[in-house]
Motif scaffolding. Structure first.
Motif, PDB file in Angstrom:
ATOM      1  N   GLN A   1       0.836  -1.202   0.000  1.00 61.92           N
ATOM      2  CA  GLN A   1       0.000   0.000   0.000  1.00 61.92           C
ATOM      3  C   GLN A   1       0.874   1.257   0.000  1.00 61.92           C
ATOM      4  O   GLN A   1       0.600   2.219  -0.740  1.00 61.92           O
ATOM      5  CB  GLN A   1      -0.926   0.018   1.230  1.00 61.92           C
ATOM      6  CG  GLN A   1      -1.965  -1.087   1.255  1.00 61.92           C
ATOM      7  CD  GLN A   1      -1.488  -2.344   1.949  1.00 61.92           C
ATOM      8  OE1 GLN A   1      -0.303  -2.689   1.870  1.00 61.92           O
ATOM      9  NE2 GLN A   1      -2.395  -3.039   2.629  1.00 61.92           N
ATOM     10  N   LEU A   2       1.900   1.236   0.821  1.00 61.61           N
ATOM     11  CA  LEU A   2       2.812   2.386   0.861  1.00 61.61           C
ATOM     12  C   LEU A   2       3.547   2.554  -0.464  1.00 61.61           C
ATOM     13  O   LEU A   2       3.677   3.676  -0.972  1.00 61.61           O
ATOM     14  CB  LEU A   2       3.812   2.211   2.009  1.00 61.61           C
ATOM     15  CG  LEU A   2       3.243   2.415   3.419  1.00 61.61           C
ATOM     16  CD1 LEU A   2       4.214   1.884   4.470  1.00 61.61           C
ATOM     17  CD2 LEU A   2       2.952   3.887   3.674  1.00 61.61           C
ATOM     18  N   ALA A   3       4.007   1.456  -1.044  1.00 65.56           N
ATOM     19  CA  ALA A   3       4.751   1.523  -2.309  1.00 65.56           C
ATOM     20  C   ALA A   3       3.893   2.114  -3.429  1.00 65.56           C
ATOM     21  O   ALA A   3       4.357   2.971  -4.197  1.00 65.56           O
ATOM     22  CB  ALA A   3       5.249   0.131  -2.697  1.00 65.56           C
ATOM     23  N   ASP A   4       2.625   1.669  -3.526  1.00 65.17           N
ATOM     24  CA  ASP A   4       1.734   2.200  -4.568  1.00 65.17           C
ATOM     25  C   ASP A   4       1.501   3.696  -4.387  1.00 65.17           C
ATOM     26  O   ASP A   4       1.424   4.449  -5.361  1.00 65.17           O
ATOM     27  CB  ASP A   4       0.391   1.460  -4.553  1.00 65.17           C
ATOM     28  CG  ASP A   4       0.470   0.094  -5.226  1.00 65.17           C
ATOM     29  OD1 ASP A   4       1.475  -0.178  -5.911  1.00 65.17           O
ATOM     30  OD2 ASP A   4      -0.475  -0.707  -5.063  1.00 65.17           O
ATOM     31  N   ASN A   5       1.383   4.133  -3.138  1.00 66.17           N
ATOM     32  CA  ASN A   5       1.123   5.549  -2.881  1.00 66.17           C
ATOM     33  C   ASN A   5       2.356   6.416  -3.065  1.00 66.17           C
ATOM     34  O   ASN A   5       2.253   7.560  -3.508  1.00 66.17           O
ATOM     35  CB  ASN A   5       0.535   5.723  -1.478  1.00 66.17           C
ATOM     36  CG  ASN A   5      -0.948   5.428  -1.459  1.00 66.17           C
ATOM     37  OD1 ASN A   5      -1.754   6.261  -1.860  1.00 66.17           O
ATOM     38  ND2 ASN A   5      -1.323   4.230  -1.033  1.00 66.17           N
ATOM     39  N   ILE A   6       3.512   5.881  -2.739  1.00 68.44           N
ATOM     40  CA  ILE A   6       4.756   6.619  -3.005  1.00 68.44           C
ATOM     41  C   ILE A   6       4.931   6.808  -4.514  1.00 68.44           C
ATOM     42  O   ILE A   6       5.276   7.900  -4.983  1.00 68.44           O
ATOM     43  CB  ILE A   6       5.963   5.876  -2.385  1.00 68.44           C
ATOM     44  CG1 ILE A   6       5.898   5.965  -0.855  1.00 68.44           C
ATOM     45  CG2 ILE A   6       7.277   6.448  -2.908  1.00 68.44           C
ATOM     46  CD1 ILE A   6       6.860   5.026  -0.134  1.00 68.44           C
ATOM     47  N   HIS A   7       4.674   5.745  -5.271  1.00 65.39           N
ATOM     48  CA  HIS A   7       4.758   5.852  -6.736  1.00 65.39           C
ATOM     49  C   HIS A   7       3.761   6.883  -7.244  1.00 65.39           C
ATOM     50  O   HIS A   7       4.089   7.714  -8.098  1.00 65.39           O
ATOM     51  CB  HIS A   7       4.483   4.489  -7.371  1.00 65.39           C
ATOM     52  CG  HIS A   7       4.425   4.526  -8.872  1.00 65.39           C
ATOM     53  ND1 HIS A   7       5.558   4.659  -9.643  1.00 65.39           N
ATOM     54  CD2 HIS A   7       3.374   4.476  -9.744  1.00 65.39           C
ATOM     55  CE1 HIS A   7       5.215   4.680 -10.925  1.00 65.39           C
ATOM     56  NE2 HIS A   7       3.891   4.579 -11.002  1.00 65.39           N
ATOM     57  N   TRP A   8       2.548   6.840  -6.706  1.00 64.78           N
ATOM     58  CA  TRP A   8       1.489   7.762  -7.148  1.00 64.78           C
ATOM     59  C   TRP A   8       1.891   9.222  -6.925  1.00 64.78           C
ATOM     60  O   TRP A   8       1.786  10.051  -7.826  1.00 64.78           O
ATOM     61  CB  TRP A   8       0.196   7.454  -6.398  1.00 64.78           C
ATOM     62  CG  TRP A   8      -0.780   8.594  -6.355  1.00 64.78           C
ATOM     63  CD1 TRP A   8      -0.895   9.557  -5.391  1.00 64.78           C
ATOM     64  CD2 TRP A   8      -1.771   8.912  -7.332  1.00 64.78           C
ATOM     65  NE1 TRP A   8      -1.887  10.435  -5.696  1.00 64.78           N
ATOM     66  CE2 TRP A   8      -2.443  10.071  -6.883  1.00 64.78           C
ATOM     67  CE3 TRP A   8      -2.163   8.325  -8.532  1.00 64.78           C
ATOM     68  CZ2 TRP A   8      -3.487  10.649  -7.601  1.00 64.78           C
ATOM     69  CZ3 TRP A   8      -3.206   8.905  -9.244  1.00 64.78           C
ATOM     70  CH2 TRP A   8      -3.847  10.047  -8.789  1.00 64.78           C
ATOM     71  N   ILE A   9       2.329   9.533  -5.722  1.00 65.64           N
ATOM     72  CA  ILE A   9       2.595  10.931  -5.393  1.00 65.64           C
ATOM     73  C   ILE A   9       3.829  11.448  -6.132  1.00 65.64           C
ATOM     74  O   ILE A   9       3.920  12.624  -6.477  1.00 65.64           O
ATOM     75  CB  ILE A   9       2.720  11.130  -3.860  1.00 65.64           C
ATOM     76  CG1 ILE A   9       2.488  12.589  -3.478  1.00 65.64           C
ATOM     77  CG2 ILE A   9       4.033  10.623  -3.323  1.00 65.64           C
ATOM     78  CD1 ILE A   9       1.066  13.050  -3.629  1.00 65.64           C
ATOM     79  N   LYS A  10       4.777  10.563  -6.426  1.00 68.69           N
ATOM     80  CA  LYS A  10       5.942  10.976  -7.214  1.00 68.69           C
ATOM     81  C   LYS A  10       5.546  11.350  -8.641  1.00 68.69           C
ATOM     82  O   LYS A  10       6.154  12.228  -9.258  1.00 68.69           O
ATOM     83  CB  LYS A  10       6.987   9.855  -7.251  1.00 68.69           C
ATOM     84  CG  LYS A  10       7.802   9.707  -5.972  1.00 68.69           C
ATOM     85  CD  LYS A  10       8.838   8.607  -6.110  1.00 68.69           C
ATOM     86  CE  LYS A  10       9.743   8.542  -4.887  1.00 68.69           C
ATOM     87  NZ  LYS A  10      10.761   7.450  -4.995  1.00 68.69           N
ATOM     88  N   GLU A  11       4.522  10.666  -9.167  1.00 69.47           N
ATOM     89  CA  GLU A  11       4.088  10.896 -10.548  1.00 69.47           C
ATOM     90  C   GLU A  11       2.962  11.930 -10.652  1.00 69.47           C
ATOM     91  O   GLU A  11       2.579  12.321 -11.744  1.00 69.47           O
ATOM     92  CB  GLU A  11       3.588   9.575 -11.156  1.00 69.47           C
ATOM     93  CG  GLU A  11       4.610   8.448 -11.184  1.00 69.47           C
ATOM     94  CD  GLU A  11       5.708   8.711 -12.192  1.00 69.47           C
ATOM     95  OE1 GLU A  11       5.406   9.280 -13.256  1.00 69.47           O
ATOM     96  OE2 GLU A  11       6.871   8.361 -11.907  1.00 69.47           O
ATOM     97  N   ALA A  12       2.411  12.348  -9.510  1.00 68.44           N
ATOM     98  CA  ALA A  12       1.190  13.161  -9.517  1.00 68.44           C
ATOM     99  C   ALA A  12       1.338  14.437 -10.336  1.00 68.44           C
ATOM    100  O   ALA A  12       0.462  14.786 -11.130  1.00 68.44           O
ATOM    101  CB  ALA A  12       0.790  13.491  -8.080  1.00 68.44           C
ATOM    102  N   GLY A  13       2.433  15.165 -10.139  1.00 68.55           N
ATOM    103  CA  GLY A  13       2.617  16.421 -10.856  1.00 68.55           C
ATOM    104  C   GLY A  13       2.656  16.246 -12.363  1.00 68.55           C
ATOM    105  O   GLY A  13       2.078  17.045 -13.115  1.00 68.55           O
ATOM    106  N   GLU A  14       3.316  15.176 -12.819  1.00 72.49           N
ATOM    107  CA  GLU A  14       3.456  14.943 -14.257  1.00 72.49           C
ATOM    108  C   GLU A  14       2.144  14.490 -14.905  1.00 72.49           C
ATOM    109  O   GLU A  14       1.975  14.606 -16.117  1.00 72.49           O
ATOM    110  CB  GLU A  14       4.545  13.896 -14.509  1.00 72.49           C
ATOM    111  CG  GLU A  14       5.934  14.360 -14.096  1.00 72.49           C
ATOM    112  CD  GLU A  14       6.983  13.290 -14.344  1.00 72.49           C
ATOM    113  OE1 GLU A  14       6.669  12.296 -15.042  1.00 72.49           O
ATOM    114  OE2 GLU A  14       8.107  13.447 -13.838  1.00 72.49           O
TER     115      GLU A  14
END
Length: 671
Positions: free
Chosen positions: A485-498
């Protein structure tokens, strides 16, 4: 130097409902309007609706307004008071642009303005944010009066809203909520869909959906993340746990306020997303915003493009401007293999524009629902039976279909569609039962969100970076049960701006548990204090969460102890948030699955860099999550038992009643 436009805006807000009659405003055909509501009031009830509307205005204007409002009621089924729609543009301005005595009140004005931004709202002139009937207010007088009250409010007053109606400012204290909202809280025996039509037409109640009536909507981004997680995990399940899901086809419907998230989520998840939408204006809006890659009206061309994308493992979103049943039947008849399927039509509102019958044009359907409601209902139910039949054919060939909590299975079953198994249960699972409940809600993860009141993208970028740092720090020590769950959300927030997710306010969302929400909020509060972030931040969440909503066909569909039809959790959630530091709280009848089907509660919290904000963060966010974890634990959900035990170790003052789990064989032997 203050801009003249801002000066005029502030002046208009402070005026509230003007003493003079504003110029009459013509009906703008270029705006996406709510459909005409059915003529459900008796003659005496229409008189009452008119008297109710006129009480907002001086008697000297009644001779002009009475026939005008009566005509609105006749033409649209509601009194919206179009004449009083403000001339200024409504959107999430910088917090200092709003006239205010209380910074918390200014933040509320920013948030409710975002709900009615033309780029955000589904039917802005009818004050409907999303879902066909999810309203911020019932009429423009309520909006004007609410904004005036908020502009005058001090930090020792609380504004009370009854289904959009501002009851007034009441003395309170600095630690009390600045705003308390209730929507649709009718007596339980008067909660049918027709009751909503009657009470709403009378001007005494409204359907606030979830984040519409609580001023916490952040555009389709608000559900993109949850939809991405759902599609991602559904694809993994379909792929026997393998994460290589490229080329899988996901088919659904709806490009409205919430459902419009689906194409973007499909692309982020890495699959081929095909979404049908009957309303051409909704299709155009999502295409222009970049939330849909390609638009089709020809099913043969769409099929060819989908198969090409599948073969090449493209991550692409394709919109079909037409009825979703035609799309499903095309794939079923042509023997096309579909991997994943769902539905996000607004079936919580099936008779008033939430779902359209196949074989009848969009325009004719809108006429029929108002003028021939009985026939319209028959056509909708016949369409639902066809809809399910096509899905069943594709599911028999291996498609994984899940109910997305929009009352699809519920209304299909009421229509006599083949969705009930021999044991009386639905043929298909709710996505909460299979995915979000056991993987996220039971572990305390839910849709945490924040809004930068500076309205500056650079502030939002800083919050993204801070959130990544916090989650990565938590991940280093987190147990294996929540690492994915943490890994998916870390990936999400890193990509959010793009991924260009912002529509309206400078907002962000991610799924976090109690620890994550508190640590992210504390980090942002310190950044505001140190000047790294230039203005206060509003914290909130979707009601689609661990604690806020009691909904037996969605959020609490994985509660199996018989309590899924109770609403203690949602009510306790709002009460607890209100005295632990929320800036505003809300409680709703309805939301997602429909009026009479769910009770949900929400909050907003303004953080400003102060020690008081830090205290509120620790106390309120902890309760807001762990109330639901404790309830889910008592329902014997194993992940929740694990989570609440872990939380009690971290929080010595937390003492939760734990269940003793009986042996199934022993229980069986007793009967």
């Amino acid at each position: 130097m203050i801009d003249i436009e801002i000066k005029n805006f502030r002046k208009a807000i402070l005026a509230g409902i003007p003493d003079f009659l504003p110029e009459y405003k013509k009906y703008d055909e270029n705006i996406n309007h709510a459909p005409k509501r059915k003529n459900i009031l008796s003659k005496e009830e229409k008189k009452l609706a008119l008297k109710n509307a006129l009480r907002y205005f001086p008697v000297k204007h009644h001779k002009v307004l009475a026939p005008e409002f009566a005509k609105e009621l006749e033409d649209y089924g509601r009194i919206y008071m179009y004449r009083y729609r403000p001339d200024y543009k409504i959107y999430a301005r910088k917090i200092e642009d709003f006239p205010h005595k209380s910074q918390q009140a200014a933040a509320i004005m920013l948030m409710l303005s975002n709900n009615l931004d033309y780029a955000v709202a589904q039917h802005p002139h009818e004050l409907i944010t999303y879902g066909g009937n999810g309203a911020a207010f019932q009429n423009w007088a309520q909006y004007l009066l609410t904004m005036k009250y908020l502009s005058e409010m001090t930090d020792e007053q609380t504004l009370v809203l009854y289904s959009g109606h501002p009851l007034g400012l009441f003395p309170s204290h600095k630690e009390a909520p600045r705003l308390v909202i209730s929507n649709g809280m009718v007596i339980p025996n008067y909660s049918s869909k027709d009751h909503w039509e009657i009470f709403n037409a009378l001007g005494v109640s409204q359907y606030g959906q979830m984040t519409a009536g609580s001023f916490m909507y952040i555009g389709p981004q608000g559900i993109v993340h949850g939809t991405t997680i759902t599609v991602l995990n559904a694809a993994r399940m379909h792929n026997n746990g393998n994460s290589d899901i490229g080329g899988k086809i996901f088919v659904s419907s709806g490009l409205g306020g919430m459902s419009g998230a689906q194409p973007k989520a499909a692309v982020i998840a890495g699959v081929v997303g095909i979404v049908a939408e009957i309303n051409p204006k909704a299709v155009e809006k999502r295409y222009k915003q970049g939330w849909v890659d390609e638009v089709y009206t020809d099913l043969d061309k769409l099929k060819e493009r989908a198969l090409s994308a599948k073969k090449n493992k493209e991550a692409v979103s394709l919109a079909y401007n037409g009825n979703v049943v035609d799309l499903w039947e095309k794939f079923a008849d042509d023997d096309i293999i579909i991997d994943l399927g769902s539905d996000q039509t607004s079936l919580h509102n099936p008779w008033s524009g939430g779902y359209y019958p196949v074989g009848i044009s969009f325009e004719d359907s809108n006429r029929m629902m108002a003028e021939e409601p009985v026939k319209f209902k028959e056509e909708v139910q016949a369409t639902l039976r066809r809809h399910v039949s096509a899905i069943n054919k594709l599911a028999a060939k291996g498609m994984y279909f899940f109910d997305y909590g929009n009352a699809f299975l519920l209304e299909a079953s009421r229509a006599g569609a083949d969705v009930i198994k021999a044991d009386g249960k639905f043929r298909y699972p709710s996505y909460v039962q299979d995915i979000m409940g056991p993987l996220y809600f039971d572990y305390g993860f839910g849709p945490y969100r924040w809004v930068c009141t500076s309205s500056k993208p650079e502030d939002l970028a800083i919050t993204d970076r801070l959130a990544v740092e916090v989650l990565e720090g938590i991940s280093k020590k987190a147990p294996s049960e929540i690492q994915s769950q943490l890994a998916d959300n870390i990936h999400w927030i890193k990509e959010a701006g793009e991924n260009n997710l912002v529509v309206g306010s400078q907002a962000r969302i991610l799924y976090a548990d109690s620890e994550g929400r508190i640590k992210i909020a504390l980090t942002m509060n310190r950044a505001i204090r140190d000047g790294l972030i230039s203005a206060p931040i509003v914290l909130g969440r979707d009601h689609h969460d661990v604690s806020g909503t009691d909904s037996p066909y969605r959020e609490t569909s994985n509660i199996y102890d018989g309590s899924s039809f109770t609403a203690d959790m949602a009510i306790q959630n709002v009460i607890g948030d209100s005295f632990r530091g929320a800036t505003w709280v809300s409680i709703h009848n309805g939301g997602g699955v429909g009026w009479g089907e769910v009770i949900n509660g929400g909050f907003g919290m303004v953080i400003d860099g102060t020690e008081q904000a830090e205290t509120r963060i620790k106390e309120m966010l902890h309760w807001d999550v762990n109330n639901g974890i404790a309830r889910r634990s008592w329902a014997r959900n194993e992940p929740a038992i694990f989570t609440v035990k872990r939380e009690m170790e971290r929080t010595p003052l937390l003492k939760v009643t734990l269940p003793n789990v009986a042996d199934d064989d022993l229980i069986e032997s007793c009967f």
